[in-house]
Design an enzyme around this catalytic site. Structure first.
Site, PDB file in Angstrom:
ATOM      1  N   ASP A   1      10.427  -1.800  -1.239  1.00 46.79           N
ATOM      2  CA  ASP A   1      10.425  -1.195  -0.900  1.00 46.79           C
ATOM      3  C   ASP A   1      10.543   0.324  -2.943  1.00 46.79           C
ATOM      4  O   ASP A   1      10.160  -0.072  -3.159  1.00 46.79           O
ATOM      5  CB  ASP A   1      12.143  -0.903  -0.911  1.00 46.79           C
ATOM      6  CG  ASP A   1      11.734   0.216   0.444  1.00 46.79           C
ATOM      7  OD1 ASP A   1      11.515   1.238   0.692  1.00 46.79           O
ATOM      8  OD2 ASP A   1      13.190   0.611   1.575  1.00 46.79           O
TER       9      ASP A   1
ATOM     10  N   SER B   1       5.824  -0.465   0.410  1.00 48.11           N
ATOM     11  CA  SER B   1       6.321   0.126   1.000  1.00 48.11           C
ATOM     12  C   SER B   1       5.828   1.677   1.201  1.00 48.11           C
ATOM     13  O   SER B   1       6.209   2.979   0.816  1.00 48.11           O
ATOM     14  CB  SER B   1       7.336   0.378   1.213  1.00 48.11           C
ATOM     15  OG  SER B   1       8.486  -0.753   1.725  1.00 48.11           O
TER      16      SER B   1
ATOM     17  N   ASP C   1      11.217   4.479   9.611  1.00 47.85           N
ATOM     18  CA  ASP C   1      11.413   3.472   9.623  1.00 47.85           C
ATOM     19  C   ASP C   1      12.105   3.336  11.373  1.00 47.85           C
ATOM     20  O   ASP C   1      12.416   3.898  11.951  1.00 47.85           O
ATOM     21  CB  ASP C   1      13.609   3.602   9.156  1.00 47.85           C
ATOM     22  CG  ASP C   1      13.216   3.308   7.910  1.00 47.85           C
ATOM     23  OD1 ASP C   1      12.437   2.571   7.609  1.00 47.85           O
ATOM     24  OD2 ASP C   1      14.246   2.614   7.213  1.00 47.85           O
TER      25      ASP C   1
HETATM   26  C1  GLA Z   1      13.878   1.463   4.013  1.00 44.77           C
HETATM   27  C2  GLA Z   1      13.055   0.812   4.737  1.00 44.77           C
HETATM   28  C3  GLA Z   1      13.563  -0.208   5.825  1.00 44.77           C
HETATM   29  C4  GLA Z   1      14.668  -1.319   5.378  1.00 44.77           C
HETATM   30  C5  GLA Z   1      15.791   0.016   4.006  1.00 44.77           C
HETATM   31  C6  GLA Z   1      16.659  -1.030   3.525  1.00 44.77           C
HETATM   32  O1  GLA Z   1      14.441   2.452   5.013  1.00 44.77           O
HETATM   33  O2  GLA Z   1      11.891   1.478   5.213  1.00 44.77           O
HETATM   34  O3  GLA Z   1      12.927  -0.791   5.993  1.00 44.77           O
HETATM   35  O4  GLA Z   1      13.877  -2.572   4.079  1.00 44.77           O
HETATM   36  O5  GLA Z   1      15.318   0.761   3.152  1.00 44.77           O
HETATM   37  O6  GLA Z   1      17.938  -0.055   2.710  1.00 44.77           O
END
Ligand code: GLA
Length: 418
Positions: free
Chosen positions: A159, A191, A220
């Site tokens: 992430d 990400s 998300d």
């Molecule tokens: C971000 C990611 C999500 C998840 C959260 C966890 O928002 O995009 O997919 O992994 O963090 O805290």
């Protein structure tokens, strides 16, 4: 070739080699289960022992994946998300939360492997994970990659919370190289693009596709139809950029399937499955596999759907038609000249009779097609490119077809039986 050019070419080859993620993994989009959307950061194992982020939850999901037919259909990844970390030990090595993961991650990986599954883990290229657990700062990239490899982890979602643009630009390629260097094939989910707005020129998808097996570009997913549609809209709006960059070994990730939870109706659940399949998206379920209904199992375990999602050509589809009547058509080219069509209704009134022909949908002239309705199993035969047909699409629902041309022209007929 002059000497300088030879050296330059060799040097370039070396640089790309170092930057490339050469794990040969994910020739088709990954399938499996990911904890986040459904189970979030529930760490309250006292009050909610069955649903908290703990080794018990992952073991129970592993059992379901193995015993309820999921694994055998390709859903093999069991992926941990945020909130598993307990801290770092004296030497800086990550340790899982000792109460919730008392046997450690290597134990969970062994358990997954013993059932024919693979284990995924989560970290964050920054000071902290999005939920505030210790992140992978630049100085920890190699150590964390080695730790994951020692634990026999099979996928890493990295992430991007709590980091600067510069740290991400350095850290993601560095992690790709560090994972390569472990010698263990570990699929790499980045990400990074999502933290840079998801679009060029800020995001360099050529580089991303070289170092990541999949990547998040957008928001998300939440447990609602509104969220699913907003993600679809963004991917379609930018399909000219996103569609060409994905292929075997490197995939766009529009985020998890929320089928089986609380936010989607039956039609909407089918629509997410069909549209994610057209996009050649990873199929990561995030739902409680212990209580999922037979109806939702049917949607997620649809054999022909999975075959389409996993088509070996790995070419993502696109929206090819949009009408004022709020009907859209999506098409994905598949191997052996086959294709998948999704007729999607954004209407909110009643089932809509949509009239079209394969000619309207840019199929080659003078061919005869056969195939199947992906959800009903109804056979489609003798459909000529020039024939008119109609489909009935429910509000916020889809009709999905798998089609292939038949070579024998003798088989053609004037009427189409749908
Ligand atoms: C971000 C990611 C999500 C998840 C959260 C966890 O928002 O995009 O997919 O992994 O963090 O805290």
């Amino acid at each position: 070739m002059p000497r300088l050019r030879v050296t330059l070419v060799l040097l370039l080859a070396l640089v790309t080699q170092v930057l490339m993620l050469e794990n040969g993994l994910l020739q088709t989009p990954p399938m499996g289960w990911l904890a986040w959307e459904r189970f979030r950061c529930n760490i309250d194992c006292d009050q909610d022992p069955k649903n908290c982020i703990s080794e018990q939850l992952f073991m129970e999901m592993a059992d379901r994946l193995a015993q309820d037919g999921w694994r055998d259909l390709g859903y093999i990844y069991l992926n941990i998300d945020d909130c598993w970390i307990g801290g770092r030990d004296a030497s800086g090595r990550l340790i899982p939360d000792p109460q919730r993961f008392p046997h450690g991650i290597a134990f969970l990986a062994d358990y997954a492997h013993s059932l024919g599954l693979k284990l995924g883990i989560y970290e964050d290229m920054g000071k902290m994970t999005c939920m505030g657990y210790p992140g992978t700062t630049l100085d920890k990239v190699e150590l964390d990659a080695q730790t994951f490899a020692e634990w026999k982890v099979d996928m890493l979602k990295l992430d991007g919370c709590y980091s600067t643009d510069e740290e991400r630009a350095e850290g993601y390629p560095k992690m790709a190289a560090a994972l390569n260097a472990t010698g263990r094939p570990i699929a790499f989910s980045c990400s990074w693009p999502a933290y840079e707005g998801g679009l060029p020129p800020k995001v360099n998808y050529t580089l991303i596709a070289n170092i990541c097996n999949l990547w998040r570009s957008y928001d998300d997913v939440q447990d609602s139809w509104k969220s699913v549609v907003s993600i679809l809209d963004w991917f379609v709006k930018h399909q000219d950029i996103l569609q060409p960059v994905a292929g075997p070994g490197h995939w766009n990730d529009p985020d998890m399937l929320v089928i089986g939870n609380f936010g989607l109706s039956f039609e909407e659940s089918r629509a997410q499955m069909a549209l994610w399949t057209i996009l050649a998206a990873p199929l990561f379920m995030s739902t409680d596999l212990r209580t999922i209904s037979p109806q939702n199992i049917d949607i997620l375990q649809n054999l022909l759907m999975i075959k389409i999602n996993q088509d070996p050509l790995g070419i993502p589809g696109r929206r090819i038609f949009k009408s004022k009547s709020q009907i859209e058509v999506y098409k994905r080219h598949l191997s052996n000249e086959a294709s998948a069509l999704v007729f999607f209704s954004r209407r909110t009134d009643m089932p809509y009779h949509f009239h079209s022909s394969l000619l309207d949908l840019k199929f080659p002239r003078s061919r005869v097609y056969e195939g199947q309705n992906v959800f009903t199993g109804d056979v489609i035969s003798g459909l000529k490119t020039e024939n008119n047909f109609s489909v009935v699409i429910n509000p916020s629902g889809v009709v999905m077809w798998y089609l292939y041309p038949i070579q024998s022209l003798g088989f053609s007929s004037e009427t189409s039986q749908l």
